[in-house]
Write an enzyme that holds these catalytic residues in place. Structure first.
Site, PDB file in Angstrom:
ATOM      1  N   SER A 110       0.814  -1.210   0.000  1.00  0.00           N
ATOM      2  CA  SER A 110       0.000   0.000   0.000  1.00  0.00           C
ATOM      3  C   SER A 110       0.855   1.271   0.000  1.00  0.00           C
ATOM      4  O   SER A 110       1.630   1.500  -0.917  1.00  0.00           O
ATOM      5  CB  SER A 110      -0.947  -0.032   1.201  1.00  0.00           C
ATOM      6  OG  SER A 110      -1.860   1.026   1.171  1.00  0.00           O
ATOM      7  N   ASP A 248      -2.745   6.168  -3.387  1.00  0.00           N
ATOM      8  CA  ASP A 248      -1.584   5.608  -2.701  1.00  0.00           C
ATOM      9  C   ASP A 248      -1.028   4.490  -3.580  1.00  0.00           C
ATOM     10  O   ASP A 248      -1.473   4.283  -4.709  1.00  0.00           O
ATOM     11  CB  ASP A 248      -1.936   5.118  -1.293  1.00  0.00           C
ATOM     12  CG  ASP A 248      -2.997   4.024  -1.307  1.00  0.00           C
ATOM     13  OD1 ASP A 248      -3.755   3.928  -2.300  1.00  0.00           O
ATOM     14  OD2 ASP A 248      -3.089   3.263  -0.330  1.00  0.00           O
ATOM     15  N   ASP A 250      -1.198   1.256  -3.828  1.00  0.00           N
ATOM     16  CA  ASP A 250      -2.029   0.200  -4.423  1.00  0.00           C
ATOM     17  C   ASP A 250      -3.398   0.725  -4.836  1.00  0.00           C
ATOM     18  O   ASP A 250      -4.267  -0.053  -5.229  1.00  0.00           O
ATOM     19  CB  ASP A 250      -2.171  -0.996  -3.483  1.00  0.00           C
ATOM     20  CG  ASP A 250      -2.999  -0.694  -2.246  1.00  0.00           C
ATOM     21  OD1 ASP A 250      -3.098   0.489  -1.861  1.00  0.00           O
ATOM     22  OD2 ASP A 250      -3.542  -1.648  -1.651  1.00  0.00           O
ATOM     23  N   ASP A 252      -6.025   1.979  -3.330  1.00  0.00           N
ATOM     24  CA  ASP A 252      -7.290   1.706  -2.645  1.00  0.00           C
ATOM     25  C   ASP A 252      -7.776   2.921  -1.862  1.00  0.00           C
ATOM     26  O   ASP A 252      -8.786   2.862  -1.173  1.00  0.00           O
ATOM     27  CB  ASP A 252      -7.202   0.475  -1.740  1.00  0.00           C
ATOM     28  CG  ASP A 252      -6.235   0.627  -0.577  1.00  0.00           C
ATOM     29  OD1 ASP A 252      -5.497   1.634  -0.525  1.00  0.00           O
ATOM     30  OD2 ASP A 252      -6.207  -0.276   0.284  1.00  0.00           O
TER      31      ASP A 252
END
Length: 458
Positions: A110, A248, A250, A252
């Site tokens: 992340s 960010d 990843d 999400d």
């Protein structure tokens, strides 16, 4: 032994704590746990001989060897692997549901720096795993009794060739309004959104300027993305754009910047989207789900609009659980994890950004105008280290909380909570002024330090 799974999968320094051997073992254990039950019965009834799993990753260099280890582990356990390559976490979750896979695996850390990595799992339907299922996977890693498939029962590893296209089509299909005429700066954090997000925004009609869209395996989150929002603010001002959207690593989560360079956090984004859904008759039960960390201003703004705010513990998994339990359509966190239950099973930064900009296009209002629906109360968060995080029921601490709460009255609030991973108590105070919030937070932190010090207890 400490629990292997944390709040969002298994994370650690790649090739340090998180080795190829661990990744392979986790994959084999996940196959043992996640390929049984009603979905497996339906699969066999349909004539599909082996379970299927979607595998994806963000662009960290370590994702290459960890992905290879996970793929090997799954195939050796008799699972067919569809390798989607570099795509956002929410894309992986969507694809699990879209192709009716047995489960999915996402390799990402992340918003963490490039040397870290992580492995998280999605169950059938693209849902995050509950704690008890993660515990079963962890237990299965130590079980050597499972039979090893051979011959035709061994899984196959193939490229999921249209993974990105499926996700893009899905995102565009959710839009209530095109984005024509709006200039958007996209900060892709040199992460998993670098391919998908620009394509979607351009196809939706926006004029797009890119930053943080050149991942090289080591520059993910490095001075860019939602953890470095100042970089996006500068770019929005430099290019005279209408709005900035930050993901960010990843993708999400989503944070935003208005045309004047002001940061718009997850609470403000949720307020804007909740009002939009309510106006269009799409906000289930006129309810928004948020965590205890969401700003008091969000609750106030929603109350003024006749919208109830249901609060949960910190973590998007708890937000989603409450949304599913109550049949609610929108929820999220101040950090920018926003969940549209109608379109996604997890926080989706690209989806959120699209709908935020679509609301600008639909209403003809600037993001600054839309965000004015909510007054953000000054908020101070202090981490008190070296204390007994389980000692918050101490009478002295409770008396201090009660006194601070009474002093603030309706103009603020106090929240103390233990860290989930370290000997830290988090002290959060909101008040009418930054000075009041800082003063009360420091006073409470002093009480926690005095009453709960580990050294003093020893």
């Amino acid at each position: 032994m400490p629990r292997l799974f944390g709040t969002d999968g298994v994370r650690g320094l790649a090739n340090g704590e998180l080795t190829a051997a661990l990744a392979l073992g986790l994959a084999q254990a996940s196959a043992a746990v996640l390929t049984h039950g009603h979905h497996a019965d339906a699969r066999r009834a349909s004539g599909r001989p082996r379970p299927r799993a979607v595998l994806a990753r963000d662009p960290r260099v370590s994702g290459e060897f960890l992905g290879a280890a996970v793929a090997a582990g799954l195939a050796s356990a008799g699972v067919d692997v569809l390798d989607a390559g570099v795509i956002p976490t929410p894309a992986a979750a969507f694809l699990v549901a879209d192709i009716d896979a047995d489960f999915g695996v996402m390799i990402s850390a992340s918003h963490n720096p490039a040397p870290d990595n992580g492995i998280k799992f999605f169950a059938t339907g693209g849902r995050k795993l509950p704690d008890e299922v993660e515990d079963r996977i962890e237990a299965a890693m130590h079980d050597q009794s499972a039979p090893t498939p051979t011959g035709a029962e061994v899984g196959r590893i193939t490229r999921f060739a249209d993974a990105e296209d499926r996700y893009v089509v899905h995102l565009l299909g959710t839009l209530p309004h095109r984005l024509d005429g709006i200039h958007v700066v996209l900060d892709c954090a040199n992460g998993a959104a670098a391919g998908v997000s620009p394509e979607v925004f351009v196809n939706a009609g926006a004029r797009v300027t890119l930053i943080g869209a050149d991942p090289d395996g080591m520059n993910i989150n490095d001075g860019v993305g939602s953890t470095h929002i100042d970089n996006l603010a500068r770019a929005v001002l430099e290019h005279g754009a209408d709005v900035g959207i930050a993901h960010d690593g990843d993708a999400d989560r989503c944070l935003a910047v208005d045309a004047a360079g002001n940061a718009i956090d997850g609470d403000q984004i949720m307020a804007i989207l909740a009002l939009s859904l309510q106006e269009r008759g799409r906000l289930a039960s006129d309810t928004l789900v948020a965590t205890v960390m969401s700003n008091l201003g969000l609750t106030r703004a929603m109350a003024d609009a006749g919208i109830q705010v249901v609060q949960t513990a910190v973590g998007d998994r708890y937000v989603l659980e409450k949304m599913v339990e109550g049949g609610f359509s929108l929820g999220g966190e101040q950090s920018g994890h926003v969940i549209f239950n109608e379109f996604a099973t997890t926080g989706d930064g690209v989806l959120t950004g699209l709908h935020l900009v679509a609301e600008m296009a639909r209403t003809g209002k600037s993001l600054q105008e839309l965000a004015s629906c909510m007054t953000v109360f000054p908020q101070v968060l202090l981490n008190v280290r070296g204390v007994d995080r389980q000692g918050l029921d101490d009478q002295g601490v409770q008396d201090a909380i009660a006194a601070a709460t009474e002093a603030l009255g309706d103009s603020g609030r106090v929240l103390l909570r233990p860290s989930g991973t370290e000997p830290v108590v988090r002290v959060m105070v909101e008040a009418a002024s930054q000075e009041d919030a800082q003063r009360v937070a420091e006073e409470l932190a002093d009480v926690v330090r005095d009453r709960l010090s580990i050294d003093a207890a020893a």
